[in-house]
Motif scaffolding. Structure first.
Motif: not given
Length: 221
Positions: A26-30, A181-195, A197-206
């Protein structure tokens, strides 16, 4: 589930993965108002505070290069080649492997492996890194196989969702950084077949995109 310790709110987020998947903790958020207050909040919870792991870890991402030399597939081996130009990129069976590309096959020990064939030589590689090496070789423009959407809300412009396609998953290190970035597993989208990842800073994504020789796309890509 949430609990309050004086003025600190702690929220427990249980895993939502199916029971058939490998269990994750489980993940604990503060909840906090100012980042400067985090060290004191951590001390109140009996834990140690450290700066964002994801931002620090992007500096360790290795360059996207060919792996070590490897042996060619044994004679008679059934081989598949990665076709990145398809609307849904996939490995397709081929009769011969004389062209440069990313290939997948089973070795004599029945282990499924991926290898890159370049200029007459075979190189070992993970499937995920191999896909991005192949996308780079093909040079398809624009190179925006990773998309980032900023979050709504005041003060959240620098954070967002990092999205990749099922057929172009992140390599291990990049995936772990995005998850942290969240310590949570990514979400798998069935409709558009995407993965996603939430709460990712733009600097990290870049930096993740740059490490894979990609540009960071947006909603229009």
């Amino acid at each position: 589930m949430q609990a309050e310790l004086e003025d600190i709110m702690v929220i427990r987020v249980p895993s939502k993965l199916p029971e058939t998947d490998i269990p994750v903790p489980d993940t604990w958020l503060v909840q906090y108002d100012e980042s400067a207050a985090l060290p004191e909040a951590a001390a109140g919870l009996g834990v140690e505070h450290c700066d964002c792991f994801a931002i620090q870890a992007t500096a360790w991402l290795p360059p996207l290069v060919l792996g070590p030399l490897a042996a060619a597939p044994a004679s008679g081996t059934q081989v598949e080649m990665y076709e990145g130009s398809l609307s849904q990129p996939a490995f397709v069976p081929v009769r011969r492997w004389e062209n440069d590309g990313l290939y997948r096959f089973r070795r004599a020990d029945h282990r499924l492996v991926c290898q890159i064939f370049r200029e007459g030589f075979w190189h070992s590689v993970s499937q995920e890194r191999g896909i991005y090496l192949e996308l780079d070789r093909l040079g398809v423009e624009p190179r925006r196989n990773l998309r980032w959407f900023s979050e709504e809300g005041r003060g959240r412009e620098r954070f967002g969702r990092l999205i990749v396609d099922w057929g172009k998953p992140l390599p291990d290190l990049q995936r772990r950084i995005a998850v942290m970035c969240t310590a949570l597993p990514p979400e798998f989208g069935q409709k558009y077949r995407t993965i996603t990842y939430s709460n990712v800073p733009r600097a990290v994504a870049e930096r993740i995109a740059m490490s894979l020789k990609q540009e960071l796309g947006d909603r229009n890509d």
